[in-house]
Motif scaffolding. Structure first.
Motif, mmCIF file in Angstrom:
data_model
loop_
_atom_site.group_PDB
_atom_site.id
_atom_site.type_symbol
_atom_site.label_atom_id
_atom_site.label_comp_id
_atom_site.label_asym_id
_atom_site.label_seq_id
_atom_site.Cartn_x
_atom_site.Cartn_y
_atom_site.Cartn_z
ATOM 1 N N SER A 26 0.801 -1.230 0.000
ATOM 2 C CA SER A 26 0.000 0.000 0.000
ATOM 3 C C SER A 26 0.832 1.277 0.000
ATOM 4 C CB SER A 26 -0.929 0.023 1.228
ATOM 5 O OG SER A 26 -1.880 -0.999 1.140
ATOM 6 N N TYR A 27 2.134 1.180 0.068
ATOM 7 C CA TYR A 27 2.984 2.368 0.192
ATOM 8 C C TYR A 27 2.765 3.395 -0.917
ATOM 9 C CZ TYR A 27 5.916 0.463 3.992
ATOM 10 O OH TYR A 27 6.402 -0.010 5.184
ATOM 11 N N ALA A 28 2.516 2.943 -2.129
ATOM 12 C CA ALA A 28 2.337 3.887 -3.241
ATOM 13 C C ALA A 28 1.094 4.762 -3.058
ATOM 14 C CB ALA A 28 2.253 3.137 -4.571
ATOM 15 N N SER A 36 5.298 3.173 -7.343
ATOM 16 C CA SER A 36 4.621 1.885 -7.436
ATOM 17 C C SER A 36 5.371 0.849 -6.602
ATOM 18 C CB SER A 36 4.515 1.409 -8.894
ATOM 19 O OG SER A 36 5.796 1.162 -9.432
ATOM 20 N N VAL A 37 4.640 -0.229 -6.311
ATOM 21 C CA VAL A 37 5.195 -1.332 -5.520
ATOM 22 C C VAL A 37 4.783 -2.636 -6.176
ATOM 23 C CG1 VAL A 37 5.189 -2.502 -3.282
ATOM 24 C CG2 VAL A 37 4.993 -0.013 -3.362
ATOM 25 N N ARG A 38 5.738 -3.551 -6.277
ATOM 26 C CA ARG A 38 5.434 -4.901 -6.739
ATOM 27 C C ARG A 38 5.893 -5.858 -5.644
ATOM 28 N NH1 ARG A 38 7.980 -9.298 -9.927
ATOM 29 N NH2 ARG A 38 9.920 -8.144 -9.685
ATOM 30 N N VAL A 39 4.922 -6.513 -5.013
ATOM 31 C CA VAL A 39 5.235 -7.466 -3.954
ATOM 32 C C VAL A 39 5.585 -8.794 -4.624
ATOM 33 C CG1 VAL A 39 4.354 -8.716 -1.957
ATOM 34 C CG2 VAL A 39 3.763 -6.295 -2.276
ATOM 35 N N ARG A 40 6.801 -9.257 -4.391
ATOM 36 C CA ARG A 40 7.260 -10.538 -4.959
ATOM 37 C C ARG A 40 6.759 -11.711 -4.128
ATOM 38 N NH1 ARG A 40 13.591 -10.212 -6.606
ATOM 39 N NH2 ARG A 40 13.532 -8.275 -7.821
ATOM 40 N N THR A 41 6.965 -11.620 -2.813
ATOM 41 C CA THR A 41 6.508 -12.672 -1.908
ATOM 42 C C THR A 41 5.985 -12.001 -0.643
ATOM 43 O OG1 THR A 41 8.660 -12.942 -0.816
ATOM 44 C CG2 THR A 41 8.223 -14.346 -2.726
ATOM 45 N N ASP A 42 5.014 -12.651 -0.016
ATOM 46 C CA ASP A 42 4.458 -12.099 1.214
ATOM 47 C C ASP A 42 4.002 -13.249 2.099
ATOM 48 O OD1 ASP A 42 3.634 -10.208 3.042
ATOM 49 O OD2 ASP A 42 1.677 -9.909 2.108
ATOM 50 N N SER A 43 4.496 -13.268 3.316
ATOM 51 C CA SER A 43 4.079 -14.270 4.293
ATOM 52 C C SER A 43 3.861 -13.568 5.628
ATOM 53 C CB SER A 43 5.139 -15.371 4.439
ATOM 54 O OG SER A 43 6.253 -14.889 5.163
ATOM 55 N N LYS A 44 3.513 -14.331 6.616
ATOM 56 C CA LYS A 44 3.282 -13.784 7.950
ATOM 57 C C LYS A 44 4.547 -13.138 8.523
ATOM 58 C CE LYS A 44 1.588 -15.327 12.442
ATOM 59 N NZ LYS A 44 1.078 -16.438 13.230
ATOM 60 N N VAL A 48 9.010 -9.593 0.397
ATOM 61 C CA VAL A 48 10.036 -9.093 -0.506
ATOM 62 C C VAL A 48 9.313 -8.291 -1.568
ATOM 63 C CG1 VAL A 48 11.867 -9.673 -2.148
ATOM 64 C CG2 VAL A 48 11.569 -11.035 -0.067
ATOM 65 N N ALA A 49 9.746 -7.030 -1.762
ATOM 66 C CA ALA A 49 9.033 -6.141 -2.672
ATOM 67 C C ALA A 49 10.002 -5.258 -3.444
ATOM 68 C CB ALA A 49 8.056 -5.274 -1.893
ATOM 69 N N ASP A 50 9.571 -4.891 -4.662
ATOM 70 C CA ASP A 50 10.280 -3.913 -5.491
ATOM 71 C C ASP A 50 9.521 -2.604 -5.389
ATOM 72 O OD1 ASP A 50 11.983 -5.968 -6.502
ATOM 73 O OD2 ASP A 50 10.451 -6.480 -7.984
ATOM 74 N N LEU A 51 10.219 -1.522 -5.102
ATOM 75 C CA LEU A 51 9.615 -0.193 -5.028
ATOM 76 C C LEU A 51 10.222 0.691 -6.106
ATOM 77 C CD1 LEU A 51 9.489 -1.382 -2.001
ATOM 78 C CD2 LEU A 51 8.943 0.951 -1.399
ATOM 79 N N LEU A 52 9.368 1.389 -6.834
ATOM 80 C CA LEU A 52 9.809 2.390 -7.793
ATOM 81 C C LEU A 52 9.609 3.742 -7.134
ATOM 82 C CD1 LEU A 52 10.786 3.189 -10.655
ATOM 83 C CD2 LEU A 52 8.372 3.296 -11.313
ATOM 84 N N VAL A 53 10.712 4.457 -6.933
ATOM 85 C CA VAL A 53 10.652 5.765 -6.291
ATOM 86 C C VAL A 53 11.129 6.813 -7.292
ATOM 87 C CG1 VAL A 53 10.920 4.888 -3.946
ATOM 88 C CG2 VAL A 53 12.945 5.475 -5.259
#
Length: 144
Positions: A26-28, A36-44, A48-53
């Motif tokens: 939700s950062y974007a 923009s943000v692309r979440v690669r993996t997400d667990s509890k 791991v995410a890519d952020l375009l700043v």
């Protein structure tokens, strides 16, 4: 290498602030300069995410690993991109009045010396804007 520590007392629960900070996807929507943000993996326990700043026509992307220990701790470590180093930590603890004490620490360095010098000059102002964005988002989501 720019480094900053800050402590804030806020009228939210540790769980609420943990949820806000750990929701990297939700950062974007609310953080300045995050396009923009692309979440690669997400667990509890890890994201791991890519952020375009971007700022004034300069755009860079980077990858970070977010370690999550609900509800007390979020640690962000740099994986790849234009930085030499990035580390930040959020710690959330009850403040005894129904709110939360938030301890925040960030340090970073760019590989590019010019970017590093520019960032050092703007660091305090940018950091205040970023922390303010988290506080504003918390008020939007959790204020009664």
């Amino acid at each position: 290498m720019p480094k900053h520590n800050e402590t804030r007392s806020l009228p939210y629960t540790p769980e609420q602030m943990f949820d806000l900070v750990s929701d990297v996807g939700s950062y974007a929507h609310f953080l300045p300069w995050v396009n923009s943000v692309r979440v690669r993996t997400d667990s509890k326990t890890e994201t791991v995410a890519d952020l375009l700043v971007g700022y004034k026509g300069i755009k860079e992307s980077f990858t970070s690993r977010v370690h999550k220990a609900r509800p007390s701790h979020v640690r962000v470590d740099y994986v790849d991109g234009p930085l030499k180093h990035l580390h930040n930590e959020w710690k959330f603890r009850p403040n005894g009045t129904g709110g939360v004490t938030v301890d925040f620490e960030v340090e970073f360095a760019f590989k590019n010396k010019l970017f590093d010098m520019l960032a050092a000059q703007m660091f305090e102002k940018a950091l205040r804007k970023m922390i303010g964005a988290f506080e504003k988002r918390a008020a939007e989501l959790y204020a009664k």
